[in-house]
Motif scaffolding. Structure first.
Motif, PDB file in Angstrom:
ATOM      1  N   HIS A  47      63.485 -42.149 -32.604  1.00 40.49           N
ATOM      2  CA  HIS A  47      62.469 -42.720 -33.151  1.00 40.49           C
ATOM      3  C   HIS A  47      62.325 -43.821 -34.433  1.00 40.49           C
ATOM      4  CE1 HIS A  47      58.024 -43.244 -33.810  1.00 40.49           C
ATOM      5  NE2 HIS A  47      57.819 -42.719 -35.100  1.00 40.49           N
ATOM      6  N   ASN A  48      62.846 -43.313 -34.940  1.00 41.95           N
ATOM      7  CA  ASN A  48      62.942 -44.301 -36.788  1.00 41.95           C
ATOM      8  C   ASN A  48      64.458 -45.008 -36.545  1.00 41.95           C
ATOM      9  OD1 ASN A  48      63.363 -44.339 -39.750  1.00 41.95           O
ATOM     10  ND2 ASN A  48      65.130 -43.955 -39.399  1.00 41.95           N
ATOM     11  N   ALA A  49      64.556 -45.215 -35.277  1.00 38.95           N
ATOM     12  CA  ALA A  49      65.550 -46.237 -35.458  1.00 38.95           C
ATOM     13  C   ALA A  49      64.741 -47.547 -34.119  1.00 38.95           C
ATOM     14  CB  ALA A  49      67.018 -46.254 -34.293  1.00 38.95           C
ATOM     15  N   ALA A  50      64.075 -46.840 -33.387  1.00 40.38           N
ATOM     16  CA  ALA A  50      63.004 -48.229 -32.970  1.00 40.38           C
ATOM     17  C   ALA A  50      61.904 -48.444 -33.565  1.00 40.38           C
ATOM     18  CB  ALA A  50      62.014 -46.972 -31.692  1.00 40.38           C
ATOM     19  N   VAL A  51      61.523 -47.342 -35.141  1.00 40.49           N
ATOM     20  CA  VAL A  51      59.981 -48.068 -35.326  1.00 40.49           C
ATOM     21  C   VAL A  51      61.518 -49.166 -36.631  1.00 40.49           C
ATOM     22  CG1 VAL A  51      58.911 -47.763 -37.395  1.00 40.49           C
ATOM     23  CG2 VAL A  51      58.788 -45.810 -35.585  1.00 40.49           C
ATOM     24  N   GLN A  52      62.764 -48.891 -36.571  1.00 39.93           N
ATOM     25  CA  GLN A  52      62.856 -50.412 -37.292  1.00 39.93           C
ATOM     26  C   GLN A  52      63.461 -51.963 -36.340  1.00 39.93           C
ATOM     27  OE1 GLN A  52      66.834 -48.834 -40.166  1.00 39.93           O
ATOM     28  NE2 GLN A  52      66.168 -46.961 -39.800  1.00 39.93           N
ATOM     29  N   ALA A  53      63.646 -51.201 -35.564  1.00 36.19           N
ATOM     30  CA  ALA A  53      63.809 -52.544 -34.045  1.00 36.19           C
ATOM     31  C   ALA A  53      62.402 -52.947 -33.890  1.00 36.19           C
ATOM     32  CB  ALA A  53      64.272 -51.417 -33.376  1.00 36.19           C
ATOM     33  N   ALA A  54      61.765 -52.306 -34.098  1.00 37.89           N
ATOM     34  CA  ALA A  54      59.469 -53.103 -34.517  1.00 37.89           C
ATOM     35  C   ALA A  54      59.491 -53.590 -34.811  1.00 37.89           C
ATOM     36  CB  ALA A  54      58.388 -51.785 -34.299  1.00 37.89           C
ATOM     37  N   ARG A  55      59.369 -53.599 -36.187  1.00 39.21           N
ATOM     38  CA  ARG A  55      59.839 -54.396 -37.784  1.00 39.21           C
ATOM     39  C   ARG A  55      60.528 -55.577 -37.706  1.00 39.21           C
ATOM     40  NH1 ARG A  55      60.332 -49.755 -41.128  1.00 39.21           N
ATOM     41  NH2 ARG A  55      58.599 -48.731 -41.051  1.00 39.21           N
ATOM     42  N   VAL A  56      61.770 -55.289 -36.875  1.00 38.93           N
ATOM     43  CA  VAL A  56      62.413 -56.214 -36.584  1.00 38.93           C
ATOM     44  C   VAL A  56      61.945 -57.503 -35.649  1.00 38.93           C
ATOM     45  CG1 VAL A  56      65.013 -57.203 -35.865  1.00 38.93           C
ATOM     46  CG2 VAL A  56      64.739 -55.585 -37.521  1.00 38.93           C
ATOM     47  N   TYR A  57      61.572 -57.323 -34.675  1.00 41.85           N
ATOM     48  CA  TYR A  57      60.797 -58.054 -33.258  1.00 41.85           C
ATOM     49  C   TYR A  57      59.883 -58.767 -33.681  1.00 41.85           C
ATOM     50  CZ  TYR A  57      59.992 -58.189 -28.040  1.00 41.85           C
ATOM     51  OH  TYR A  57      60.103 -58.446 -27.344  1.00 41.85           O
ATOM     52  N   GLU A  58      59.394 -57.954 -34.314  1.00 41.74           N
ATOM     53  CA  GLU A  58      57.547 -58.277 -34.486  1.00 41.74           C
ATOM     54  C   GLU A  58      57.859 -59.514 -36.106  1.00 41.74           C
ATOM     55  OE1 GLU A  58      54.705 -54.801 -33.209  1.00 41.74           O
ATOM     56  OE2 GLU A  58      55.226 -54.722 -35.653  1.00 41.74           O
ATOM     57  N   ASP A  59      58.549 -59.186 -37.008  1.00 38.95           N
ATOM     58  CA  ASP A  59      58.902 -60.081 -37.905  1.00 38.95           C
ATOM     59  C   ASP A  59      59.677 -62.006 -36.616  1.00 38.95           C
ATOM     60  OD1 ASP A  59      58.231 -58.371 -39.918  1.00 38.95           O
ATOM     61  OD2 ASP A  59      60.773 -58.037 -40.379  1.00 38.95           O
ATOM     62  N   LYS A  60      60.543 -61.255 -35.813  1.00 39.73           N
ATOM     63  CA  LYS A  60      60.752 -62.462 -35.378  1.00 39.73           C
ATOM     64  C   LYS A  60      60.103 -63.168 -34.420  1.00 39.73           C
ATOM     65  CE  LYS A  60      64.930 -63.589 -32.829  1.00 39.73           C
ATOM     66  NZ  LYS A  60      66.651 -63.242 -32.548  1.00 39.73           N
ATOM     67  N   HIS A  61      58.673 -61.832 -33.990  1.00 42.36           N
ATOM     68  CA  HIS A  61      58.121 -62.368 -32.928  1.00 42.36           C
ATOM     69  C   HIS A  61      56.754 -62.548 -33.357  1.00 42.36           C
ATOM     70  CE1 HIS A  61      61.521 -63.663 -30.026  1.00 42.36           C
ATOM     71  NE2 HIS A  61      62.041 -62.168 -30.466  1.00 42.36           N
ATOM     72  N   PRO A  62      55.838 -62.913 -34.571  1.00 40.86           N
ATOM     73  CA  PRO A  62      54.703 -62.477 -34.855  1.00 40.86           C
ATOM     74  C   PRO A  62      53.492 -62.630 -33.746  1.00 40.86           C
ATOM     75  CG  PRO A  62      55.898 -64.514 -36.521  1.00 40.86           C
ATOM     76  CD  PRO A  62      56.731 -63.784 -35.235  1.00 40.86           C
ATOM     77  N   ASP A  63      54.011 -62.787 -32.452  1.00 38.77           N
ATOM     78  CA  ASP A  63      52.821 -62.977 -31.496  1.00 38.77           C
ATOM     79  C   ASP A  63      53.059 -61.663 -30.613  1.00 38.77           C
ATOM     80  OD1 ASP A  63      54.737 -64.238 -30.741  1.00 38.77           O
ATOM     81  OD2 ASP A  63      53.772 -65.547 -29.273  1.00 38.77           O
ATOM     82  N   ARG A  64      54.059 -60.838 -30.729  1.00 40.63           N
ATOM     83  CA  ARG A  64      54.684 -59.747 -29.919  1.00 40.63           C
ATOM     84  C   ARG A  64      53.811 -58.512 -30.815  1.00 40.63           C
ATOM     85  NH1 ARG A  64      59.946 -62.195 -27.608  1.00 40.63           N
ATOM     86  NH2 ARG A  64      59.150 -64.279 -26.645  1.00 40.63           N
ATOM     87  N   ARG A  65      54.048 -57.390 -29.743  1.00 34.25           N
ATOM     88  CA  ARG A  65      53.552 -55.989 -30.301  1.00 34.25           C
ATOM     89  C   ARG A  65      54.112 -54.979 -29.726  1.00 34.25           C
ATOM     90  NH1 ARG A  65      47.962 -56.474 -30.900  1.00 34.25           N
ATOM     91  NH2 ARG A  65      48.099 -54.730 -32.395  1.00 34.25           N
ATOM     92  N   VAL A  66      55.006 -54.163 -30.858  1.00 33.91           N
ATOM     93  CA  VAL A  66      55.611 -52.720 -30.503  1.00 33.91           C
ATOM     94  C   VAL A  66      54.800 -51.817 -30.576  1.00 33.91           C
ATOM     95  CG1 VAL A  66      57.815 -51.360 -30.623  1.00 33.91           C
ATOM     96  CG2 VAL A  66      57.712 -53.742 -30.867  1.00 33.91           C
ATOM     97  N   CYS A  67      54.579 -50.537 -30.440  1.00 37.63           N
ATOM     98  CA  CYS A  67      54.011 -49.612 -30.457  1.00 37.63           C
ATOM     99  C   CYS A  67      54.926 -47.943 -30.646  1.00 37.63           C
ATOM    100  CB  CYS A  67      52.577 -48.894 -29.449  1.00 37.63           C
ATOM    101  SG  CYS A  67      51.995 -47.388 -29.670  1.00 37.63           S
TER     102      CYS A  67
END
Length: 277
Positions: free
Chosen positions: A90-110
């Motif tokens: 779960h922690n790795a997924a949270v870190q990945a979500a931060r990277v993903y949303e920083d790279k794509h500000p119009d996308r969302r991860v829960c």
């Protein structure tokens, strides 16, 4: 919005029909071998190998990069991960979500910490599929899935706890008693995401009776039940028949466990996810 469900492999769910879906593998590792928990893993051979191995065996969670790769180019992503008390997935997924949303500000991860594993994760993934198919907005799905997770539970039925003892999850004395005295352990995933022992039963019949009683205590009155068995399809089928006899009309599915759940639950173990009604 194009939405995707991404689980880790402890869900025992290599695919989910009717959904944009991906699974990222955990690994089971020791000094001799590394087992990747995906659809190519020979679970029976792994269980047999580990039963002969006397050293410590552990697990490794999916990397941030593996989560990111699984996200693909979805505009909305829901990750479903094994309890954070057992794994860093779960922690790795949270870190990945931060990277993903920083790279794509119009996308969302829960990112959902299920505080569970196995069949309860299946229920959550299936509910996400239903909510996405209904065309609900991302924020509505996030709210509804978190509410649904308050109504799902996981029970386990184990005839061996050697690997749990090796990893400090249960007492070595309990592990010896389970092995020599024919004791079955019935327990649950607690509200904190830890493994909580509820009953020590002599024999399979008493163990199954205790498991069904706990299902009722936790609010099951009929509905969805998802069962994962470790190399014991007959036991999984017996449990299905008992559930259907006690709660006619229940939606019960029985499937083999993958590598991670088979490592912890061991041969003869059964994991049961269900929802309150």
């Amino acid at each position: 919005m194009d939405m995707k469900i991404v689980v880790d492999s402890s869900a025992n769910l290599p695919w989910l029909e009717g959904a944009n879906f991906a699974a990222v593998p955990l690994k089971i590792v020791n000094d001799q071998r590394e087992y990747t928990d995906d659809e190519r893993l020979d679970v029976g051979a792994m269980v047999e190998d580990l039963s002969r191995y006397k050293g410590r065996t552990g697990t490794a969670c999916p990397s941030v990069g593996e989560w990111l790769e699984a996200f693909g180019d979805a505009e909305g992503v829901f990750t479903v991960a094994i309890t954070s008390s057992l794994s860093g997935a779960h922690n790795a997924a949270v870190q990945a979500a931060r990277v993903y949303e920083d790279k794509h500000p119009d996308r969302r991860v829960c990112c959902l910490d299920t505080l569970s594993t196995g069949p309860e994760m299946v229920l959550i993934a299936e509910k996400l599929r239903e909510l996405i198919a209904a065309g609900l907005p991302f924020d509505d799905i996030r709210e509804k899935i978190r509410a649904y997770m308050e109504k799902t539970h996981l029970l386990f039925f184990l005839e061996s706890v050697d690997n749990l003892a090796k990893n400090g999850r249960v007492s070595p004395l309990i592990a010896k008693a389970v092995g020599f005295l024919g004791i079955r352990i019935v327990g649950k995933a607690s509200s904190q995401g830890t493994l909580q022992q509820l009953h020590k039963c002599r024999g399979e019949k008493k163990g199954l009776e205790a498991l069904l009683g706990e299902m009722e205590n936790l609010g099951f009155r009929g509905g969805k039940v998802r069962v994962a068995h470790v190399l014991c399809p007959g036991l999984g089928q017996r449990l299905r028949e008992l559930v259907e006899a006690r709660w006619p009309g229940s939606d019960v599915m029985v499937t083999p466990a993958g590598g991670l759940c088979s490592f912890y639950a061991e041969r003869g173990g059964v994991l049961v996810g269900f929802e309150e009604m």
